[in-house]
Motif scaffolding. Structure first.
Motif, PDB file in Angstrom:
ATOM      1  N   VAL A 179      -6.163  30.542  68.024  1.00 29.54           N
ATOM      2  CA  VAL A 179      -5.630  30.659  66.668  1.00 29.54           C
ATOM      3  C   VAL A 179      -4.632  31.803  66.602  1.00 29.54           C
ATOM      4  O   VAL A 179      -4.687  32.745  67.397  1.00 29.54           O
ATOM      5  N   VAL A 180      -3.726  31.687  65.652  1.00 32.66           N
ATOM      6  CA  VAL A 180      -2.831  32.778  65.296  1.00 32.66           C
ATOM      7  C   VAL A 180      -2.907  32.937  63.779  1.00 32.66           C
ATOM      8  O   VAL A 180      -3.179  31.980  63.058  1.00 32.66           O
ATOM      9  N   THR A 181      -2.669  34.152  63.319  1.00 35.46           N
ATOM     10  CA  THR A 181      -2.687  34.414  61.888  1.00 35.46           C
ATOM     11  C   THR A 181      -1.370  33.945  61.280  1.00 35.46           C
ATOM     12  O   THR A 181      -0.299  34.382  61.702  1.00 35.46           O
ATOM     13  N   ALA A 182      -1.458  33.066  60.281  1.00 36.42           N
ATOM     14  CA  ALA A 182      -0.264  32.628  59.556  1.00 36.42           C
ATOM     15  C   ALA A 182       0.015  33.589  58.407  1.00 36.42           C
ATOM     16  O   ALA A 182       1.155  33.945  58.137  1.00 36.42           O
ATOM     17  N   GLU A 183      -1.033  33.990  57.719  1.00 38.34           N
ATOM     18  CA  GLU A 183      -0.904  34.981  56.650  1.00 38.34           C
ATOM     19  C   GLU A 183      -2.286  35.559  56.388  1.00 38.34           C
ATOM     20  O   GLU A 183      -3.303  34.897  56.563  1.00 38.34           O
ATOM     21  N   ILE A 184      -2.277  36.826  55.978  1.00 39.02           N
ATOM     22  CA  ILE A 184      -3.542  37.474  55.615  1.00 39.02           C
ATOM     23  C   ILE A 184      -3.221  38.630  54.686  1.00 39.02           C
ATOM     24  O   ILE A 184      -2.219  39.320  54.845  1.00 39.02           O
ATOM     25  N   LYS A 185      -4.047  38.776  53.671  1.00 38.52           N
ATOM     26  CA  LYS A 185      -3.856  39.874  52.724  1.00 38.52           C
ATOM     27  C   LYS A 185      -5.090  40.748  52.740  1.00 38.52           C
ATOM     28  O   LYS A 185      -6.170  40.318  53.142  1.00 38.52           O
ATOM     29  N   ILE A 186      -4.895  41.962  52.303  1.00 33.83           N
ATOM     30  CA  ILE A 186      -5.997  42.917  52.271  1.00 33.83           C
ATOM     31  C   ILE A 186      -6.029  43.612  50.918  1.00 33.83           C
ATOM     32  O   ILE A 186      -4.984  43.931  50.353  1.00 33.83           O
ATOM     33  N   ASN A 187      -7.234  43.789  50.404  1.00 36.12           N
ATOM     34  CA  ASN A 187      -7.466  44.651  49.256  1.00 36.12           C
ATOM     35  C   ASN A 187      -8.270  45.835  49.758  1.00 36.12           C
ATOM     36  O   ASN A 187      -9.398  45.670  50.226  1.00 36.12           O
ATOM     37  N   LEU A 188      -7.677  47.020  49.682  1.00 33.96           N
ATOM     38  CA  LEU A 188      -8.380  48.240  50.065  1.00 33.96           C
ATOM     39  C   LEU A 188      -9.140  48.728  48.842  1.00 33.96           C
ATOM     40  O   LEU A 188      -8.546  48.983  47.794  1.00 33.96           O
ATOM     41  N   LEU A 189     -10.452  48.833  48.960  1.00 36.10           N
ATOM     42  CA  LEU A 189     -11.314  49.126  47.828  1.00 36.10           C
ATOM     43  C   LEU A 189     -11.763  50.578  47.760  1.00 36.10           C
ATOM     44  O   LEU A 189     -12.079  51.077  46.681  1.00 36.10           O
ATOM     45  N   ALA A 190     -11.832  51.233  48.910  1.00 40.70           N
ATOM     46  CA  ALA A 190     -12.320  52.610  48.980  1.00 40.70           C
ATOM     47  C   ALA A 190     -11.827  53.231  50.273  1.00 40.70           C
ATOM     48  O   ALA A 190     -11.499  52.513  51.226  1.00 40.70           O
ATOM     49  N   PRO A 191     -11.772  54.569  50.333  1.00 40.89           N
ATOM     50  CA  PRO A 191     -11.369  55.219  51.587  1.00 40.89           C
ATOM     51  C   PRO A 191     -12.359  54.900  52.708  1.00 40.89           C
ATOM     52  O   PRO A 191     -13.551  54.718  52.472  1.00 40.89           O
ATOM     53  N   ALA A 192     -11.863  54.855  53.920  1.00 49.02           N
ATOM     54  CA  ALA A 192     -12.690  54.587  55.097  1.00 49.02           C
ATOM     55  C   ALA A 192     -13.353  55.883  55.547  1.00 49.02           C
ATOM     56  O   ALA A 192     -12.997  56.471  56.562  1.00 49.02           O
ATOM     57  N   ARG A 193     -14.321  56.321  54.774  1.00 51.51           N
ATOM     58  CA  ARG A 193     -15.090  57.536  55.096  1.00 51.51           C
ATOM     59  C   ARG A 193     -16.298  57.125  55.939  1.00 51.51           C
ATOM     60  O   ARG A 193     -17.059  56.258  55.540  1.00 51.51           O
ATOM     61  N   GLY A 194     -16.486  57.769  57.059  1.00 48.69           N
ATOM     62  CA  GLY A 194     -17.664  57.463  57.850  1.00 48.69           C
ATOM     63  C   GLY A 194     -17.426  57.667  59.326  1.00 48.69           C
ATOM     64  O   GLY A 194     -16.423  58.255  59.740  1.00 48.69           O
ATOM     65  N   ASP A 195     -18.364  57.152  60.098  1.00 45.77           N
ATOM     66  CA  ASP A 195     -18.317  57.270  61.548  1.00 45.77           C
ATOM     67  C   ASP A 195     -17.710  56.038  62.204  1.00 45.77           C
ATOM     68  O   ASP A 195     -17.111  56.131  63.270  1.00 45.77           O
ATOM     69  N   ARG A 196     -17.899  54.880  61.549  1.00 45.94           N
ATOM     70  CA  ARG A 196     -17.420  53.636  62.138  1.00 45.94           C
ATOM     71  C   ARG A 196     -17.123  52.630  61.043  1.00 45.94           C
ATOM     72  O   ARG A 196     -17.594  52.765  59.920  1.00 45.94           O
ATOM     73  N   LEU A 197     -16.333  51.631  61.414  1.00 45.32           N
ATOM     74  CA  LEU A 197     -16.050  50.509  60.526  1.00 45.32           C
ATOM     75  C   LEU A 197     -16.684  49.255  61.100  1.00 45.32           C
ATOM     76  O   LEU A 197     -16.747  49.082  62.319  1.00 45.32           O
ATOM     77  N   ILE A 198     -17.133  48.393  60.204  1.00 49.43           N
ATOM     78  CA  ILE A 198     -17.739  47.121  60.582  1.00 49.43           C
ATOM     79  C   ILE A 198     -17.003  46.027  59.825  1.00 49.43           C
ATOM     80  O   ILE A 198     -16.941  46.066  58.591  1.00 49.43           O
ATOM     81  N   ALA A 199     -16.428  45.082  60.558  1.00 43.87           N
ATOM     82  CA  ALA A 199     -15.728  43.951  59.946  1.00 43.87           C
ATOM     83  C   ALA A 199     -16.540  42.690  60.192  1.00 43.87           C
ATOM     84  O   ALA A 199     -16.929  42.405  61.324  1.00 43.87           O
ATOM     85  N   ILE A 200     -16.773  41.950  59.122  1.00 44.85           N
ATOM     86  CA  ILE A 200     -17.505  40.691  59.216  1.00 44.85           C
ATOM     87  C   ILE A 200     -16.567  39.583  58.770  1.00 44.85           C
ATOM     88  O   ILE A 200     -16.201  39.501  57.596  1.00 44.85           O
ATOM     89  N   GLY A 201     -16.148  38.758  59.728  1.00 47.11           N
ATOM     90  CA  GLY A 201     -15.246  37.651  59.452  1.00 47.11           C
ATOM     91  C   GLY A 201     -16.020  36.371  59.248  1.00 47.11           C
ATOM     92  O   GLY A 201     -16.994  36.112  59.957  1.00 47.11           O
ATOM     93  N   LYS A 202     -15.579  35.576  58.262  1.00 45.76           N
ATOM     94  CA  LYS A 202     -16.251  34.313  57.936  1.00 45.76           C
ATOM     95  C   LYS A 202     -15.219  33.220  57.705  1.00 45.76           C
ATOM     96  O   LYS A 202     -14.121  33.483  57.220  1.00 45.76           O
ATOM     97  N   VAL A 203     -15.628  32.009  57.999  1.00 43.38           N
ATOM     98  CA  VAL A 203     -14.792  30.835  57.735  1.00 43.38           C
ATOM     99  C   VAL A 203     -15.141  30.299  56.351  1.00 43.38           C
ATOM    100  O   VAL A 203     -16.305  30.044  56.057  1.00 43.38           O
ATOM    101  N   VAL A 204     -14.121  30.156  55.519  1.00 43.14           N
ATOM    102  CA  VAL A 204     -14.295  29.554  54.201  1.00 43.14           C
ATOM    103  C   VAL A 204     -14.106  28.044  54.304  1.00 43.14           C
ATOM    104  O   VAL A 204     -14.884  27.270  53.768  1.00 43.14           O
ATOM    105  N   LYS A 205     -13.043  27.626  55.008  1.00 44.59           N
ATOM    106  CA  LYS A 205     -12.720  26.208  55.165  1.00 44.59           C
ATOM    107  C   LYS A 205     -12.139  25.985  56.549  1.00 44.59           C
ATOM    108  O   LYS A 205     -11.012  26.397  56.824  1.00 44.59           O
TER     109      LYS A 205
END
Length: 142
Positions: A78-104
């Motif tokens: 796969v390649v990304t055709a388009e993707i948007k991001i909403n940043l909700l809060a500063p990335a404060r912490g030791d690590r980031l965890i991303a959970i990707g899901k398929v909608v359709k």
């Protein structure tokens, strides 16, 4: 998922030099869902000391893309055709965890999302939401 399908995701992820640079790791692979974790390293911080939005976006995009890939035949990438991001809060912490899901899932387009959390100890805070479209393409030989 079959062992071959899981291995395909791990092998593809290992080939991403960007994820290696960020210290990112796959921590869960299942049909339609991927979890990627990355430490907030000194080289991935912005000027105020938080994790940079580029780190947040990179692991969110990869988690969403690999989630789409789990739904597709082995001869497909796969390649990304388009993707948007909403940043909700500063990335404060030791690590980031991303959970990707398929909608359709689909043969021509896959609609995906990712949630990114900042973690300190046992505490997690949702810091970003991504939504996008992945395009299945034929796998290429390296």
């Amino acid at each position: 998922m079959t062992p071959q399908e899981i291995a395909r995701i791990h092998d593809s992820f290992a080939a991403q030099s960007m994820m290696q640079t960020l210290g990112a790791e796959l921590s869960d692979v299942s049909k339609g869902l991927i979890r990627i974790e990355a430490p907030i390293l000194p080289g991935t911080r912005q000027q105020q000391g938080f994790g940079h939005a580029g780190l947040t976006f990179s692991i969110g995009d990869s988690a969403a893309g690999y989630a789409a890939l789990t739904t597709l035949p082995l001869d497909t990438e796969v390649v990304t055709a388009e993707i948007k991001i909403n940043l909700l809060a500063p990335a404060r912490g030791d690590r980031l965890i991303a959970i990707g899901k398929v909608v359709k899932p689909g043969k021509r387009l896959c609609v995906v999302t990712a949630e990114v959390f900042a973690q300190t100890g046992d505490q997690q805070v949702l810091i970003a939401l991504l939504q996008g479209t992945m395009v299945p393409v034929p796998a290429t030989a390296a």
